[in-house]
Design an enzyme around this catalytic site. Structure first.
Site, PDB file in Angstrom:
ATOM      1  N   CYS A 183       5.140 108.524  17.846  1.00  0.00           N
ATOM      2  CA  CYS A 183       6.140 108.521  18.924  1.00  0.00           C
ATOM      3  C   CYS A 183       5.493 108.551  20.301  1.00  0.00           C
ATOM      4  CB  CYS A 183       7.129 109.673  18.730  1.00  0.00           C
ATOM      5  SG  CYS A 183       8.372 109.752  20.031  1.00  0.00           S
ATOM      6  N   CYS A 196       8.351 116.886  18.805  1.00  0.00           N
ATOM      7  CA  CYS A 196       8.644 116.084  20.006  1.00  0.00           C
ATOM      8  C   CYS A 196       9.950 116.553  20.654  1.00  0.00           C
ATOM      9  CB  CYS A 196       8.740 114.611  19.582  1.00  0.00           C
ATOM     10  SG  CYS A 196       9.334 113.494  20.855  1.00  0.00           S
ATOM     11  N   HIS A 197      10.148 116.149  21.906  1.00  0.00           N
ATOM     12  CA  HIS A 197      11.354 116.546  22.652  1.00  0.00           C
ATOM     13  C   HIS A 197      12.639 116.123  21.977  1.00  0.00           C
ATOM     14  CE1 HIS A 197       8.466 117.088  25.889  1.00  0.00           C
ATOM     15  NE2 HIS A 197       9.330 117.984  26.304  1.00  0.00           N
ATOM     16  N   THR A 198      12.613 114.959  21.336  1.00  0.00           N
ATOM     17  CA  THR A 198      13.839 114.456  20.726  1.00  0.00           C
ATOM     18  C   THR A 198      14.310 115.383  19.606  1.00  0.00           C
ATOM     19  OG1 THR A 198      12.977 112.284  21.229  1.00  0.00           O
ATOM     20  CG2 THR A 198      14.900 112.354  19.829  1.00  0.00           C
ATOM     21  N   CYS A 221      11.102  94.833  10.740  1.00  0.00           N
ATOM     22  CA  CYS A 221      11.401  94.124   9.479  1.00  0.00           C
ATOM     23  C   CYS A 221      10.659  92.793   9.400  1.00  0.00           C
ATOM     24  CB  CYS A 221      12.906  93.910   9.325  1.00  0.00           C
ATOM     25  SG  CYS A 221      13.595  92.580  10.351  1.00  0.00           S
ATOM     26  N   CYS A 266      14.258  89.769  11.482  1.00  0.00           N
ATOM     27  CA  CYS A 266      15.462  89.660  12.314  1.00  0.00           C
ATOM     28  C   CYS A 266      15.143  88.892  13.598  1.00  0.00           C
ATOM     29  CB  CYS A 266      16.033  91.040  12.639  1.00  0.00           C
ATOM     30  SG  CYS A 266      15.071  91.975  13.846  1.00  0.00           S
ATOM     31  N   CYS A 305      12.709  90.798  15.787  1.00  0.00           N
ATOM     32  CA  CYS A 305      11.337  90.872  15.271  1.00  0.00           C
ATOM     33  C   CYS A 305      10.629  89.524  15.426  1.00  0.00           C
ATOM     34  CB  CYS A 305      11.331  91.297  13.809  1.00  0.00           C
ATOM     35  SG  CYS A 305      11.527  93.082  13.591  1.00  0.00           S
ATOM     36  N   CYS A 319      13.934  96.273  16.516  1.00  0.00           N
ATOM     37  CA  CYS A 319      14.355  95.627  15.262  1.00  0.00           C
ATOM     38  C   CYS A 319      15.823  95.922  14.992  1.00  0.00           C
ATOM     39  CB  CYS A 319      13.481  96.166  14.117  1.00  0.00           C
ATOM     40  SG  CYS A 319      13.973  95.584  12.482  1.00  0.00           S
ATOM     41  N   HIS A 358      10.100 113.397  13.409  1.00  0.00           N
ATOM     42  CA  HIS A 358       9.913 111.936  13.413  1.00  0.00           C
ATOM     43  C   HIS A 358       8.496 111.535  13.800  1.00  0.00           C
ATOM     44  CE1 HIS A 358      10.917 113.005  17.537  1.00  0.00           C
ATOM     45  NE2 HIS A 358      10.330 111.887  17.923  1.00  0.00           N
ATOM     46  N   GLU A 359       7.589 112.514  14.000  1.00  0.00           N
ATOM     47  CA  GLU A 359       6.211 112.140  14.348  1.00  0.00           C
ATOM     48  C   GLU A 359       5.303 112.373  13.147  1.00  0.00           C
ATOM     49  OE1 GLU A 359       5.591 112.608  19.174  1.00  0.00           O
ATOM     50  OE2 GLU A 359       4.289 113.692  17.839  1.00  0.00           O
ATOM     51  N   ARG A 412       0.956 118.696  22.650  1.00  0.00           N
ATOM     52  CA  ARG A 412       1.639 118.539  21.368  1.00  0.00           C
ATOM     53  C   ARG A 412       1.243 119.631  20.382  1.00  0.00           C
ATOM     54  NH1 ARG A 412       5.266 115.762  22.794  1.00  0.00           N
ATOM     55  NH2 ARG A 412       5.985 113.832  21.828  1.00  0.00           N
ATOM     56  N   ARG A 434      19.451  99.412  12.083  1.00  0.00           N
ATOM     57  CA  ARG A 434      19.876 100.240  13.213  1.00  0.00           C
ATOM     58  C   ARG A 434      21.124 101.068  12.945  1.00  0.00           C
ATOM     59  NH1 ARG A 434      17.744 100.047  18.100  1.00  0.00           N
ATOM     60  NH2 ARG A 434      19.400 100.559  19.547  1.00  0.00           N
TER      61      ARG A 434
END
Ligand SMILES: NC(=O)c1ccc[n+]([C@@H]2O[C@H](COP(=O)([O-])OP(=O)(O)OC[C@H]3O[C@@H](n4cnc5c(N)ncnc54)[C@H](O)[C@@H]3O)[C@@H](O)[C@H]2O)c1
Ligand SMILES: [Zn+2]
Ligand SMILES: [Zn+2]
Length: 368
Positions: free
Chosen positions: A169, A40-42, A92, A95, A98, A106, A62-63, A362, A110
């Site tokens: 993502c 992904c771009h991130t 979670c 919180c 959530c 969430c 992260h994907e 992708r 963090r």
């Protein structure tokens, strides 16, 4: 255990695939064997060094989608053998956020996640005894990962994991922007700016919501063709006169919904200006460059247009990613169309090259 992973050693340099160490899951954590992971771009953004909050060394990715191999103490939501999609945006279920239906952001982990640590403030990744920080709480450019159980969505074992990973993502972000953030109503006119993974997902999301007219704007004819395949009824090449063209198409009023998925503040402005007077909602998905600002003429807001931002499409990951995957299995979303290239972990840098060249939607890394 020892495992192979793609490590960002130095900003602006290719990732280095190598063996590193992974500790077993502690309380509330889960060991996942990755089967597939989208690029992904991130990941590219962080690797480039432009991201001001980036750090190195770290394991990017992260994907991810994979299979639970072991669970730590206190984990009762997942079992060995479960199929999971990784969530950089956890849920979670306890919180304040959530518990509210108004947001998916969430608060539970963090701060530590942002700094590259698991919730207890330590890492499970290391090399020669030196800790290596996690990335987005996921670090899925690796054969295995250890993640908090609250950051894993259990999905149907029937979903092929090379497609399920796209829900981690970009695809969920686009679908969710239309379905959960904008809550697109049946019969409406929607405009989606951008036909990458996020924009195409948004087009599909508008279609699933029953939108009457879905206009997709992009610079690439090829991508606009894909947008038609996902449900766009009209397509147009973007440019300086896009707002005018949309106003013309909508009797001078603008669209009920506009969704931005380019990351360009100039296009975000177009999304606001082409939203309908009275109730038009402009939803922003794109991540703009550091320091950039969105210019909006306040009169547009007084006359009823609204602006919303959407992180991970407003998707509450553990509850709603499995639902979205089920809609794919039910035949409502053509996910195959997004999977353009299959790579091995060793070819991860090629994934960045393909993305840079806008070759395909992708690239997905498959782990042997
Ligand atoms: N909010 C979130 O949680 C989240 C999650 C994932 C990605 N993102 C962001 O969403 C954005 C889109 O991601 P993507 O993976 O789809 O990217 P992408 O680069 O694949 O797609 C962007 C598209 O915008 C098009 N575009 C460029 N200029 C345009 C213009 N003037 N008018 C219309 N279209 C134009 C490009 O041709 C391209 O097809 C990025 O900024 C990304 O960082 C946000
Ligand atoms: Zn992403
Ligand atoms: Zn929470």
């Amino acid at each position: 255990m020892r495992m192979r992973a793609a490590v960002l050693e130095e900003f602006g340099q290719p990732l280095v695939v190598q063996e590193i160490d992974l500790e077993e899951p502690k309380t509330g954590e889960v060991l996942v064997r990755l089967v597939a992971c989208g690029v992904c771009h991130t990941d590219m953004y962080t690797a480039s060094g432009v991201d001001p909050s980036g750090y190195a060394p770290t394991v990017l990715g992260h994907e991810g989608a994979g299979v639970v191999e072991a669970v730590g103490e206190g984990v009762d939501s997942l079992r060995v053998g479960d199929h999971v999609v990784t969530l950089f945006s956890p849920q979670c279920r306890e919180c304040e956020h959530c518990l509210s239906p108004r947001t998916n952001i969430c608060l539970a982990i963090r701060d530590q996640q942002g700094k590259g640590y698991l919730p207890d403030g330590t890492t499970r990744l290391s090399r020669d005894g030196e800790p290596i920080r996690h990335f987005m709480g996921t670090s899925t450019f690796a054969e295995y990962t250890v993640m908090p159980a609250i950051a894993l969505a259990k999905v149907s074992p029937e979903a092929p994991l090379d497609r399920a990973c796209l829900f981690a993502c970009g695809l969920s972000t686009g679908l969710g922007a239309a379905m959960y953030t904008a809550k697109v109503e049946a019969g409406t006119t929607c405009v989606v700016f951008g036909a990458g993974m996020v924009g195409l997902g948004a087009v599909a999301g508008c279609r699933l919501q029953g939108a009457d007219r879905i206009v997709c704007v992009d610079l690439s004819q090829e991508r606009l063709q894909m947008a038609r395949h996902q449900g766009a009824t009209d397509v147009m090449i973007g440019g300086a006169d896009t707002v005018e063209a949309i106003l013309e198409m909508t009797g001078g009023f603008g669209a009920d919904h506009t969704i931005e998925a380019t990351g360009l503040v100039g296009v975000m402005r177009q999304a606001v200006e082409s939203a309908r007077m009275g109730w038009g909602l402009a939803t922003m998905c794109g991540v703009a460059g550091k320091g950039e600002t969105l210019d909006v003429i306040p009169r547009l807001l007084i006359t009823g247009r609204r602006v919303a931002g959407s992180s991970f499409g407003g998707v509450k990951g553990r509850d709603q990613v499995p639902q979205l995957v089920q809609r794919y299995l039910d035949g409502d979303i053509d996910v195959d169309a997004f999977l353009s290239h299959r790579l091995t972990l060793d070819e991860v840098n090629q994934g960045f090259d393909l993305m840079h060249a806008q070759d395909g939607i992708r690239s997905v890394i498959e782990f042997a």
